[in-house]
Design a protein around this motif. Sequence first.
Motif, PDB file in Angstrom:
ATOM      1  N   ALA A  37      24.669 -20.854 -17.696  1.00  0.00           N
ATOM      2  CA  ALA A  37      23.887 -20.505 -16.513  1.00  0.00           C
ATOM      3  C   ALA A  37      24.676 -19.681 -15.508  1.00  0.00           C
ATOM      4  O   ALA A  37      24.093 -19.096 -14.607  1.00  0.00           O
ATOM      5  N   GLY A  38      26.001 -19.593 -15.638  1.00  0.00           N
ATOM      6  CA  GLY A  38      26.806 -18.874 -14.668  1.00  0.00           C
ATOM      7  C   GLY A  38      26.620 -17.372 -14.700  1.00  0.00           C
ATOM      8  O   GLY A  38      26.817 -16.692 -13.710  1.00  0.00           O
ATOM      9  N   ILE A  39      26.236 -16.795 -15.838  1.00  0.00           N
ATOM     10  CA  ILE A  39      26.109 -15.349 -15.972  1.00  0.00           C
ATOM     11  C   ILE A  39      24.633 -14.990 -16.122  1.00  0.00           C
ATOM     12  O   ILE A  39      23.934 -15.546 -16.947  1.00  0.00           O
ATOM     13  N   THR A  40      24.179 -14.069 -15.275  1.00  0.00           N
ATOM     14  CA  THR A  40      22.798 -13.608 -15.350  1.00  0.00           C
ATOM     15  C   THR A  40      22.788 -12.107 -15.603  1.00  0.00           C
ATOM     16  O   THR A  40      23.772 -11.418 -15.343  1.00  0.00           O
ATOM     17  N   GLN A  41      21.683 -11.627 -16.096  1.00  0.00           N
ATOM     18  CA  GLN A  41      21.549 -10.186 -16.321  1.00  0.00           C
ATOM     19  C   GLN A  41      20.234  -9.720 -15.732  1.00  0.00           C
ATOM     20  O   GLN A  41      19.269 -10.475 -15.651  1.00  0.00           O
TER      21      GLN A  41
END
Length: 180
Positions: A37-41
């Motif tokens: 969940a820490g990285i979004t695009q």
Amino acid sequence: MIGYFLSKIFSHFLLLLTIVSMVSLGLGTFTNLHAVAGITQLQEAPGQMVYQSRQTLKDQHGNSWQAIAFKRIPPNGKTSFDLRLVGFPGMVDIDRSKPLLLTNSLGGTSTADDTSSFIFTDLSTPEPSVGQYNLQPILSQLQVEIPLMLILSASNGEEIHLSVPPSFVQEWQTLFSSRE
């Protein structure tokens, strides 16, 4: 009578084993969800993708800062990697004439150039508590196992110290090295 007690002990043992297994599996699931969940695009424009990681850092006064590390891939493929630091409005005015200083506990230092001019549509009134810095040239040099400190210069001459946990540096490097 002994058979009854043995069956009770065995059933309690199975119940305990089931509970421990469920808790162990559940914790593993939540841990993995947190890491993912820490990285979004997001797609900023046709053919332009941005991948980002958001964390909260504390300064030496206990104030919270949002740290947004992001990789931008425009249609021309020229990737950039920046760190945006956002303080609470009115808390501090960042001196953008000075680079961000990164120091580790072994005395190693690096600097990241200010790229804040790219984020403000009206350069005559930039947001004073927001700064953005180019981490791309130095990110691969940061060692995850060594504690890191970010040092921002404020307009009043004060230095703002932000302690960065190793897990954040690791996430930034993962974000940067991903081949999306």
